[in-house]
Enzyme design. Structure first.
Site, PDB file in Angstrom:
ATOM      1  N   ASP A  30       0.845  -1.197   0.000  1.00 15.31           N
ATOM      2  CA  ASP A  30       0.000   0.000   0.000  1.00 15.31           C
ATOM      3  C   ASP A  30       0.884   1.251   0.000  1.00 15.31           C
ATOM      4  O   ASP A  30       1.892   1.307   0.715  1.00 15.31           O
ATOM      5  CB  ASP A  30      -0.884  -0.018   1.261  1.00 15.31           C
ATOM      6  N   ASN A  86     -12.997  -3.198   3.146  1.00 15.07           N
ATOM      7  CA  ASN A  86     -14.040  -2.182   3.219  1.00 15.07           C
ATOM      8  C   ASN A  86     -14.986  -2.251   2.016  1.00 15.07           C
ATOM      9  O   ASN A  86     -14.518  -2.355   0.878  1.00 15.07           O
ATOM     10  CB  ASN A  86     -13.401  -0.785   3.268  1.00 15.07           C
ATOM     11  N   GLN A  93     -14.441   2.654   2.168  1.00 17.41           N
ATOM     12  CA  GLN A  93     -13.867   2.268   0.872  1.00 17.41           C
ATOM     13  C   GLN A  93     -13.623   3.516   0.038  1.00 17.41           C
ATOM     14  O   GLN A  93     -14.516   4.362  -0.099  1.00 17.41           O
ATOM     15  CB  GLN A  93     -14.807   1.303   0.122  1.00 17.41           C
ATOM     16  N   HIS A  99     -10.600  -5.049  -2.793  1.00 15.64           N
ATOM     17  CA  HIS A  99      -9.245  -5.309  -2.295  1.00 15.64           C
ATOM     18  C   HIS A  99      -9.316  -5.687  -0.830  1.00 15.64           C
ATOM     19  O   HIS A  99     -10.242  -5.305  -0.114  1.00 15.64           O
ATOM     20  CB  HIS A  99      -8.324  -4.103  -2.501  1.00 15.64           C
ATOM     21  N   HIS A 101      -7.076  -5.608   2.695  1.00 10.50           N
ATOM     22  CA  HIS A 101      -5.907  -5.041   3.381  1.00 10.50           C
ATOM     23  C   HIS A 101      -5.301  -6.092   4.312  1.00 10.50           C
ATOM     24  O   HIS A 101      -6.032  -6.728   5.088  1.00 10.50           O
ATOM     25  CB  HIS A 101      -6.317  -3.866   4.276  1.00 10.50           C
TER      26      HIS A 101
END
Ligand code: 5GP
Ligand code: ZN
Length: 135
Positions: A30, A86, A93, A99, A101
């Site tokens: 990230d 999210n 989000q 995606h 995390h």
């Protein structure tokens, strides 16, 4: 999908710090990490959120997540891990391509992935249990 940044990253049109790649997924670091080693699992195909993600890919994403955090834990020697996903703006989000995390945690870090616990009221419990029906 045109103009989706995670489609472009997942499919290699935009370079990323890639930890792992196969025909269905790319795992990247990230750019705005909550903690050191914060990674994202991106499917290469575009699905906006978990509701849209096919069951098979959802299962594979979780298994891949398990492998990634197992390897990352060896490198970072972290004390814990949050797996966060999210769905929708209300849930935080910001990129509307599914995606997951993977956030390494250290004792005493200030990552702040937490909430203030409320109370399960008898009314909420009764209403939700009476309406909820999983087919
Ligand atoms: P969300 O808030 O949608 O659950 O998470 C989006 C995440 O994507 C954020 O943690 C943000 O830092 C990360 N992010 C946004 N744009 C990029 C990018 O271009 N590259 C990478 N590697 N991460 C990004
Ligand atoms: Zn996309």
């Amino acid at each position: 999908m045109k103009d989706c940044i995670f489609c472009k990253i997942a499919n290699g049109e935009i370079p990323s710090a890639t930890l792992y790649e196969d025909e269905k997924f790319r795992v990247i670091l990230d750019l705005g990490p909550a903690t050191r080693g914060h990674a994202l699992i991106l499917p290469k195909a575009h699905y906006e959120n978990l509701y849209e993600l096919p069951d098979e890919l959802a299962g594979e994403a979780m298994v891949l997540g398990k492998k990634v955090i197992t390897e990352m834990k060896k490198i970072l020697n972290c004390d814990g891990y949050n797996v966060v996903q999210n769905n929708g703006e209300a849930a935080g989000q910001t990129v509307f391509h599914f995606h997951m995390h993977l956030i390494p945690r250290m004792d005493g870090d200030k990552a702040g992935i937490s909430w203030t616990p409320g109370t399960l009221t008898p009314e909420d419990k009764e209403e939700i249990l009476s309406k909820f029906s999983l087919k």
